[in-house]
Design an enzyme around this catalytic site. Sequence first.
Site, PDB file in Angstrom:
ATOM      1  N   ASN A  31      41.224  15.152  16.554  1.00  0.00           N
ATOM      2  CA  ASN A  31      41.974  15.068  17.811  1.00  0.00           C
ATOM      3  C   ASN A  31      42.840  13.806  17.767  1.00  0.00           C
ATOM      4  O   ASN A  31      42.826  12.984  18.686  1.00  0.00           O
ATOM      5  CB  ASN A  31      41.008  15.053  18.996  1.00  0.00           C
ATOM      6  CG  ASN A  31      41.737  15.251  20.315  1.00  0.00           C
ATOM      7  OD1 ASN A  31      42.815  15.841  20.351  1.00  0.00           O
ATOM      8  ND2 ASN A  31      41.171  14.734  21.381  1.00  0.00           N
ATOM      9  N   LEU A  32      43.588  13.693  16.688  1.00  0.00           N
ATOM     10  CA  LEU A  32      44.295  12.442  16.386  1.00  0.00           C
ATOM     11  C   LEU A  32      45.413  12.156  17.390  1.00  0.00           C
ATOM     12  O   LEU A  32      46.143  13.048  17.794  1.00  0.00           O
ATOM     13  CB  LEU A  32      44.884  12.505  14.971  1.00  0.00           C
ATOM     14  CG  LEU A  32      43.868  12.776  13.846  1.00  0.00           C
ATOM     15  CD1 LEU A  32      44.569  12.768  12.494  1.00  0.00           C
ATOM     16  CD2 LEU A  32      42.723  11.764  13.864  1.00  0.00           C
ATOM     17  N   HIS A  36      45.063   6.538  16.491  1.00  0.00           N
ATOM     18  CA  HIS A  36      44.591   6.801  15.117  1.00  0.00           C
ATOM     19  C   HIS A  36      45.713   6.546  14.108  1.00  0.00           C
ATOM     20  O   HIS A  36      45.481   6.024  13.015  1.00  0.00           O
ATOM     21  CB  HIS A  36      44.155   8.266  14.970  1.00  0.00           C
ATOM     22  CG  HIS A  36      42.939   8.630  15.754  1.00  0.00           C
ATOM     23  ND1 HIS A  36      42.966   9.501  16.813  1.00  0.00           N
ATOM     24  CD2 HIS A  36      41.646   8.246  15.621  1.00  0.00           C
ATOM     25  CE1 HIS A  36      41.748   9.643  17.305  1.00  0.00           C
ATOM     26  NE2 HIS A  36      40.930   8.892  16.611  1.00  0.00           N
ATOM     27  N   GLN A  60      25.703  11.527  17.001  1.00  0.00           N
ATOM     28  CA  GLN A  60      26.075  10.419  17.885  1.00  0.00           C
ATOM     29  C   GLN A  60      26.305  10.876  19.320  1.00  0.00           C
ATOM     30  O   GLN A  60      26.684  10.085  20.165  1.00  0.00           O
ATOM     31  CB  GLN A  60      27.276   9.643  17.339  1.00  0.00           C
ATOM     32  CG  GLN A  60      28.605  10.352  17.399  1.00  0.00           C
ATOM     33  CD  GLN A  60      29.688   9.569  16.660  1.00  0.00           C
ATOM     34  OE1 GLN A  60      29.736   9.555  15.444  1.00  0.00           O
ATOM     35  NE2 GLN A  60      30.565   8.922  17.392  1.00  0.00           N
ATOM     36  N   GLY A 147      39.220   0.864  15.023  1.00  0.00           N
ATOM     37  CA  GLY A 147      39.991   0.357  16.153  1.00  0.00           C
ATOM     38  C   GLY A 147      39.168  -0.606  17.001  1.00  0.00           C
ATOM     39  O   GLY A 147      37.976  -0.371  17.248  1.00  0.00           O
ATOM     40  N   ASP A 150      36.834   0.312  20.296  1.00  0.00           N
ATOM     41  CA  ASP A 150      35.386   0.501  20.312  1.00  0.00           C
ATOM     42  C   ASP A 150      34.749  -0.769  19.758  1.00  0.00           C
ATOM     43  O   ASP A 150      34.219  -0.793  18.641  1.00  0.00           O
ATOM     44  CB  ASP A 150      35.020   1.728  19.475  1.00  0.00           C
ATOM     45  CG  ASP A 150      35.661   2.985  20.042  1.00  0.00           C
ATOM     46  OD1 ASP A 150      35.474   3.256  21.233  1.00  0.00           O
ATOM     47  OD2 ASP A 150      36.387   3.676  19.304  1.00  0.00           O
ATOM     48  N   LEU A 184      44.790   3.973  24.459  1.00  0.00           N
ATOM     49  CA  LEU A 184      44.908   5.308  23.867  1.00  0.00           C
ATOM     50  C   LEU A 184      43.547   5.690  23.297  1.00  0.00           C
ATOM     51  O   LEU A 184      43.004   4.980  22.460  1.00  0.00           O
ATOM     52  CB  LEU A 184      45.938   5.310  22.737  1.00  0.00           C
ATOM     53  CG  LEU A 184      47.388   5.109  23.147  1.00  0.00           C
ATOM     54  CD1 LEU A 184      48.296   5.225  21.933  1.00  0.00           C
ATOM     55  CD2 LEU A 184      47.807   6.149  24.179  1.00  0.00           C
ATOM     56  N   SER A 185      42.983   6.774  23.793  1.00  0.00           N
ATOM     57  CA  SER A 185      41.686   7.213  23.275  1.00  0.00           C
ATOM     58  C   SER A 185      41.522   8.701  23.546  1.00  0.00           C
ATOM     59  O   SER A 185      42.196   9.257  24.413  1.00  0.00           O
ATOM     60  CB  SER A 185      40.547   6.452  23.954  1.00  0.00           C
ATOM     61  OG  SER A 185      40.271   7.023  25.216  1.00  0.00           O
TER      62      SER A 185
HETATM   63  O1  PAF Z   1      35.029   6.179  16.363  1.00  0.00           O
HETATM   64  C1  PAF Z   1      34.808   7.358  16.021  1.00  0.00           C
HETATM   65  O2  PAF Z   1      35.665   8.233  16.094  1.00  0.00           O
HETATM   66  C2  PAF Z   1      33.418   7.733  15.483  1.00  0.00           C
HETATM   67  O3  PAF Z   1      32.425   7.036  16.145  1.00  0.00           O
HETATM   68  C3  PAF Z   1      33.300   7.561  13.969  1.00  0.00           C
HETATM   69  C4  PAF Z   1      33.439   6.111  13.555  1.00  0.00           C
HETATM   70  C5  PAF Z   1      34.358   8.398  13.259  1.00  0.00           C
HETATM   71  C6  PAF Z   1      31.936   8.036  13.483  1.00  0.00           C
HETATM   72  O4  PAF Z   1      31.719   9.373  13.777  1.00  0.00           O
END
Ligand code: PAF
Length: 302
Positions: A31-32, A36, A60, A147, A150, A184-185
């Site tokens: 979902n860039l 990104h 996660q 980034g 986070d 941007l996220s």
């Molecule tokens: O930041 C993210 O998109 C995710 O936490 C990562 C680092 C790709 C791990 O799944």
Amino acid sequence: MTVVLRTLEELHNWKNAQASQKIALVPTMGNLHAGHLALVKEAQRHAEAVIVSIFVNPTQFGANEDLDRYPRTFEADLEACENAQVDAIFAPSVEVMYPEGLKITHHAEESLANRLCGASRQGHFDGVVTVVHRLFSVVEPQFAVFGQKDAQQVAVIKALIESEAFPIKLVVHPMVRDSDGLALSSRNQYLQTPEERQTALALFETMQGLAVAFHTLNQAPTAPPLNLQKAFELSWKALQPMYPLGQELQWDYVEAVDDETFEPQAFLTSNSRLLVAARLGALRLIDTLHVQELLDEAKERA
Ligand code: PAF
């Protein structure tokens, strides 16, 4: 052309074909967006070969989080990577990433795992560490780009690289914001109405207010020290009516940490990083800023 690698064998052959070229990995869940692509550009500054991993990592996500709803937009992501001249996408299946089933195999450092986002997302950082450990082990990049948005994830990955002695240089790219200041996220893309967007900006604007308040206090050393939580409570009470959905914004945490050590701070210093998280309906928003960087930018603009 961007090549798409789905198996470990394809990945292995691609790595061999890079000969002595340095490899930079940009780990993503797809979902860039422009944030990104800024990481990709940063990666290209460090290495001749850039590989973007696209893998929505089940471990996660908590039981009541949005794993199923998480946007999967592979075709658009591929096009974005082609336009950005990414050399390869590593898009493995769950079986490739977790050959022994969806188990946590590595844990986030204890002092980081259960605070801040880890407190309301139990086990989240163990899932991140497990998948990033696997990515680092199979891709074997010289650089890994994350980034700053986070910030806690960055601290967790830094600790992982140190504890496992991965020969990888962690590159942290500064936050990318829209012209109105919104980070941007992937999550912020879910904000649908102008009211939601405006209210989400409260996170950034509240942090800005706190940073400026502390700076002003530091200029008047005789003033009594102001605890961060107290300052936040006072300022949010005054600010809340300015945000359309201010009443519905449920703050999760407003904290400061030392940017180097990630140790919590009750009072800001020039090396403080502010971290905030709040819920707006079903959405969980996070934001962060470095106090001194913000003040320096403001000085430059003046
Ligand atoms: O930041 C993210 O998109 C995710 O936490 C990562 C680092 C790709 C791990 O799944």
